[in-house]
Design an enzyme around this catalytic site. Structure first.
Site, PDB file in Angstrom:
ATOM      1  N   GLU A 449       0.840  -1.184   0.000  1.00  0.00           N
ATOM      2  CA  GLU A 449       0.000   0.000   0.000  1.00  0.00           C
ATOM      3  C   GLU A 449       0.885   1.248   0.000  1.00  0.00           C
ATOM      4  O   GLU A 449       2.038   1.203   0.434  1.00  0.00           O
ATOM      5  CB  GLU A 449      -0.905   0.020   1.236  1.00  0.00           C
ATOM      6  CG  GLU A 449      -1.963  -1.057   1.204  1.00  0.00           C
ATOM      7  CD  GLU A 449      -2.841  -1.044   2.442  1.00  0.00           C
ATOM      8  OE1 GLU A 449      -2.525  -0.303   3.397  1.00  0.00           O
ATOM      9  OE2 GLU A 449      -3.844  -1.772   2.452  1.00  0.00           O
ATOM     10  N   SER A 475      -4.055   2.093   0.714  1.00  0.00           N
ATOM     11  CA  SER A 475      -4.795   1.934   1.953  1.00  0.00           C
ATOM     12  C   SER A 475      -6.225   2.411   1.748  1.00  0.00           C
ATOM     13  O   SER A 475      -6.487   3.312   0.946  1.00  0.00           O
ATOM     14  CB  SER A 475      -4.130   2.757   3.057  1.00  0.00           C
ATOM     15  OG  SER A 475      -4.980   2.885   4.171  1.00  0.00           O
TER      16      SER A 475
END
Length: 572
Positions: A449, A475
């Protein structure tokens, strides 16, 4: 007479008959009675640990669950699995472990249940990958199961407003830009996360907690209660009792998680402006059930779903507020009334989703959830993309974005660290399209992420003035024009591997397109010169994942799933 026929349950292999006397001796060693050994065995798995507040209450909740199992005639057997907590793994090499942990969680639960022949399963999870990992294991094993989310953190308070950890990530960008003094950053970091529980916004953990309820594996309106609330003990006990009813009635996860149930789950993700990671986890869960449900199936649902829950990061509120407003079932109430949910899907209550929803009354006294007739936007908070830069698809969260089209010259980086360094050095110009590649499932390895980078961009005021494209992930806390899951990934020689600085890229989230404006003959020349890259991960778990992982489009899974099965554990 027991209401459970142990002759059809897996635990008979470790508890019934003269030949199992050695096995029973171990149970007697733990103080169990002959009557208790004769009960169905229920695994209670916790992802609890001291690594982060997301996980610190899970063991206690799992222990409370024992009481419910015992009261309903079962034998509770608690065990633990791992968690890699993204907020701590973020922004460095540790993030390569995050997605891989989903597979390890599912595998470890499978092996423990198989090895000890448990008849049912109740799972307690907190941080991002532990939620899909547990639900994947439930679908893989297909023993009667209930998923319980440990609950979110309460919001912090700073400068007279609610804050989350995302505010801290973005303040790091503000510090680099000179707009956030170190004293302010330090004060914020000390109050942003005030106690136990997973991240409070509609990030990946809360998104997948909503999925648990929408898909039918969690008890109604159980998952949005924050971790510190006393009601979590009642939820844990109820799950323990109810799993025994599922064992008695032989209601299994694959009876619950049908294709239409997956469509319901995708609907909830879009309606709440949820994490793009759901477009990775839903196909992975579907794989465990032998259901074809890939990125494009998810995106089709997203495209026809109104965005109705005003949740962070695109909106105003956090999970506590959603709980106070009536929970996930309040979101589903308005979707169901508008004909946007399949009401005939079975749930762990033993009733259908529609029957559960009918017990919920719409509330006009709350401000978090909008009616379908007056949504925040007419189509969902998450959009699928496809085009010459991403023939196998990509995903973008548009919740809260004012701008849905973007064109600009590419600024190319071959890893997140190089891009983050450029952001910190303030060499990123407005109007560019940042490319971070070789961060996909295979090429990362691990599909990291990019929250540290995207939050820093936002903190510098660039969040609405650049686009970011990656074959990695974002995220659920990310905001801005950020496109992930680009496939084929760079490690497989996808078009993203051929982009050079200055190439024009066009993104249209309204039309669902993402295109590279480079002539075919130029791309052909670049492709002939392209060579695969080696990573520094040539042994261990990360190497093994890279050898087995499939594309993001189908969930970045590492095995063929139920489609290749010749037997299911629950039927041994």
């Amino acid at each position: 007479m027991s209401r459970f026929d142990k002759s059809r349950l897996p635990s008979r292999h470790v508890s019934v008959g003269p030949e199992r006397a050695p096995h029973r001796s171990y149970y007697y060693a733990m103080g169990l009675t002959e009557e208790e050994i004769g009960r169905p065995f229920v695994g209670i798995v916790s992802a609890g640990n001291d690594s982060a507040p997301c996980n610190t209450t899970l063991d206690a909740q799992a222990d409370v669950c024992r009481q419910g199992v015992d009261e309903a005639g079962g034998l509770p057997r608690r065990f633990n699995t791992i968690t890699v907590t993204d907020g701590i793994a973020m922004g460095h090499q540790g993030m390569k472990s995050s997605l891989i942990s989903r597979e390890v969680i599912a595998d470890s639960i499978e092996l423990s249940v198989r090895g000890h022949c448990y008849d049912g399963l109740v799972g307690f999870a907190g941080c991002d990958k532990s939620l899909p990992g547990m639900m994947m294991a439930m679908l893989r094993l297909n023993v009667p199961s209930i998923f319980v989310y440990g609950g979110s953190i309460l919001p912090g308070r700073f400068e007279d407003k609610d804050v989350t950890v995302v505010d801290v990530f973005e303040a790091v960008g503000g510090y680099a830009a000179g707009s956030c003094p170190i004293a302010r950053l330090t004060a914020l970091e000390k109050v942003a996360c005030p106690g136990h529980g997973a991240c409070g916004g509609q990030f990946t953990a809360n998104t997948m907690a909503c999925v648990g309820e929408a898909i039918g594996l969690s008890m109604p309106n159980s998952n949005m209660a924050p971790a510190p609330y006393g009601s979590r003990a009642d939820i844990a006990t109820a799950a323990g009792r109810q799993v025994m009813t599922l064992i008695e009635k032989n209601i299994r996860p694959r009876d619950i998680c049908t294709r239409t149930a997956f469509e319901n789950a995708a609907r909830i993700v879009a309606a709440t402006g949820g994490s793009t990671n759901a477009a990775l986890h839903l196909p992975a869960m579907a794989n465990e059930a032998g259901i074809d449900f890939d990125l494009f199936d998810v995106a089709a649902i997203f495209k026809s779903t109104p965005y109705i829950a005003d949740l962070k990061p695109g909106g105003k509120y956090v999970a506590k507020d959603l709980h106070d407003a009536g929970g996930v079932y309040m979101v589903m109430r308005t979707l169901f009334d508008a004909g946007l949910l399949h009401g005939d899907c079975l749930t762990v209550t033993g009733k259908t989703l529609g029957e559960n929803i009918e017990e919920i009354s719409w509330r006009d006294d709350q401000k978090v959830i909008y009616p379908v007739s007056a949504p925040l936007s007419p189509t969902g908070g998450v959009v699928g993309l496809r085009g010459s830069l991403a023939p196998d698809g990509a995903i973008v969260k548009v919740a809260g974005l004012a701008r849905l089209k973007f064109s600009g010259p590419a600024r190319v980086f071959d890893c997140e660290e190089d891009c983050f360094a450029a952001v910190e050095a303030r060499t990123i110009e407005q109007g560019c399209v940042i490319i971070i590649r070789y961060e996909g499932p295979k090429g990362g390895p691990g599909m990291r992420e990019m929250l540290s980078t995207t939050a820093a961009l936002y903190g510098q005021g660039l969040g609405e003035h650049v686009a970011l494209i990656t074959d990695g992930r974002f995220s659920g806390a990310t905001r801005g024009f950020c496109i992930g899951h680009v496939g084929p990934e760079a490690a497989d020689g996808g078009p993203i591997a051929l982009v050079e600085d200055g190439d024009l890229i066009h993104i249209d989230a309204e039309a669902g397109t993402i295109d590279l404006d480079v002539a075919d003959d130029v791309l052909a020349a670049r492709r002939s010169a392209w060579e695969p890259r080696r990573t520094d991960y040539n042994a261990g778990a990360i190497w093994r994942f890279a050898q087995n992982v499939g594309p993001a489009r189908t969930g970045a899974v590492t095995h063929p799933g139920a489609a290749a099965e010749t037997h299911v554990f629950a039927d041994i």
